[in-house]
Design an enzyme around this catalytic site. Sequence first.
Site, mmCIF file in Angstrom:
data_model
loop_
_atom_site.group_PDB
_atom_site.id
_atom_site.type_symbol
_atom_site.label_atom_id
_atom_site.label_comp_id
_atom_site.label_asym_id
_atom_site.label_seq_id
_atom_site.Cartn_x
_atom_site.Cartn_y
_atom_site.Cartn_z
ATOM 1 N N GLY A 14 -18.519 -44.746 39.630
ATOM 2 C CA GLY A 14 -19.600 -45.480 40.284
ATOM 3 C C GLY A 14 -19.087 -46.434 41.342
ATOM 4 N N GLY A 15 -18.278 -45.921 42.265
ATOM 5 C CA GLY A 15 -17.564 -46.800 43.185
ATOM 6 C C GLY A 15 -18.127 -46.913 44.589
ATOM 7 N N ARG A 17 -21.103 -48.626 45.587
ATOM 8 C CA ARG A 17 -21.930 -49.787 45.957
ATOM 9 C C ARG A 17 -21.709 -50.927 44.979
ATOM 10 N NH1 ARG A 17 -26.908 -49.681 42.984
ATOM 11 N NH2 ARG A 17 -27.093 -47.808 41.691
ATOM 12 N N ASP A 66 -21.007 -36.532 38.427
ATOM 13 C CA ASP A 66 -21.886 -37.286 37.536
ATOM 14 C C ASP A 66 -21.082 -37.677 36.301
ATOM 15 O OD1 ASP A 66 -23.775 -38.234 35.765
ATOM 16 O OD2 ASP A 66 -25.227 -36.637 36.149
ATOM 17 N N ASN A 93 -17.521 -48.020 35.306
ATOM 18 C CA ASN A 93 -18.448 -48.944 35.945
ATOM 19 C C ASN A 93 -19.877 -48.411 36.057
ATOM 20 O OD1 ASN A 93 -19.239 -51.208 37.828
ATOM 21 N ND2 ASN A 93 -19.409 -49.489 39.249
ATOM 22 N N SER A 144 -22.404 -56.164 30.245
ATOM 23 C CA SER A 144 -23.384 -57.111 30.786
ATOM 24 C C SER A 144 -23.639 -58.194 29.752
ATOM 25 C CB SER A 144 -24.700 -56.388 31.107
ATOM 26 O OG SER A 144 -25.759 -57.309 31.297
ATOM 27 N N TYR A 157 -31.459 -50.862 27.572
ATOM 28 C CA TYR A 157 -30.310 -51.270 28.387
ATOM 29 C C TYR A 157 -29.423 -52.254 27.629
ATOM 30 C CZ TYR A 157 -27.736 -53.315 32.336
ATOM 31 O OH TYR A 157 -26.764 -53.769 33.182
ATOM 32 N N ALA A 160 -27.460 -50.440 24.927
ATOM 33 C CA ALA A 160 -26.373 -49.651 25.510
ATOM 34 C C ALA A 160 -25.190 -50.541 25.896
ATOM 35 C CB ALA A 160 -26.878 -48.877 26.724
ATOM 36 N N LYS A 161 -25.475 -51.689 26.494
ATOM 37 C CA LYS A 161 -24.403 -52.586 26.923
ATOM 38 C C LYS A 161 -23.705 -53.241 25.727
ATOM 39 C CE LYS A 161 -24.488 -52.090 31.388
ATOM 40 N NZ LYS A 161 -23.348 -51.439 32.057
#
Length: 257
Positions: A14-15, A17, A66, A93, A144, A157, A160-161
Amino acid sequence: MNLNLKGKRVFVSGGTRGIGLAIVKGFLSEGAHVAFSSRNEESIKQITKDLKKEFSDSVLLYFVSDATDPEKTKDVFESIISEWNGLDIVVSNVGDGRSTQEPLQSSEQFESTMRTNLKSAEIIAREFLNGNKTGKGSLLFISSITGLEAFGAPTDYSVAKAAIIALSKNLARKLAPDIRVNCISPGNVYSPGGSWDEKIQKDPERIKKIIDSTVPMKRFGTPEEIADLVLFLSSERASFITGSCVVIDGGQTVGFH
């Protein structure tokens, strides 16, 4: 401080943005060899083109992939290891906090959120371990503060975190002393085009009040500030740090501990 990252072989998922792109740039600025991935082919090609201008002497690989797809992720790791004969640092990430606001999401939505945020982390960790020839290295997850406390973020969410934090701690204990595993839990981070940017466009005064009232530092964090912490934790300077979940949130969680 010399982080001794020059020549280190790094992969960032996920690099393209926000935090991910800042991490990629951070490692490149330290002289590391960097591979990164994204699902968006047009975006990653343009960003790679821009990065090669900014870091003209750098070693850079990109992959349209993906991270929730085990086979595609396996291909990515095999390609990197074949090209560089190994990997030293992996940063997981990929994440997406967009969901619905009911107390418990539909099973389809819950599964989708878990796949994006948790399954991607599991797959990346698995492929790093499967392809690790030396049995050494650093693995770092981006979680997070919503995985630490109930702030009103979507339940799926947050769960998951929280699971990512548990994953990192368990792996840290079981992979020590040769592979260090750590986790970073950012608070509110602003980047152009990000979710907070969208919220600010809709109601800037409301967002300002939220930040002023909940974050002691009274501002957003920046992707670069998160990236700086990633670089430090991935470096030899952090050689005695493993199993940690480092919070970087402007003090937002201080009142919860």
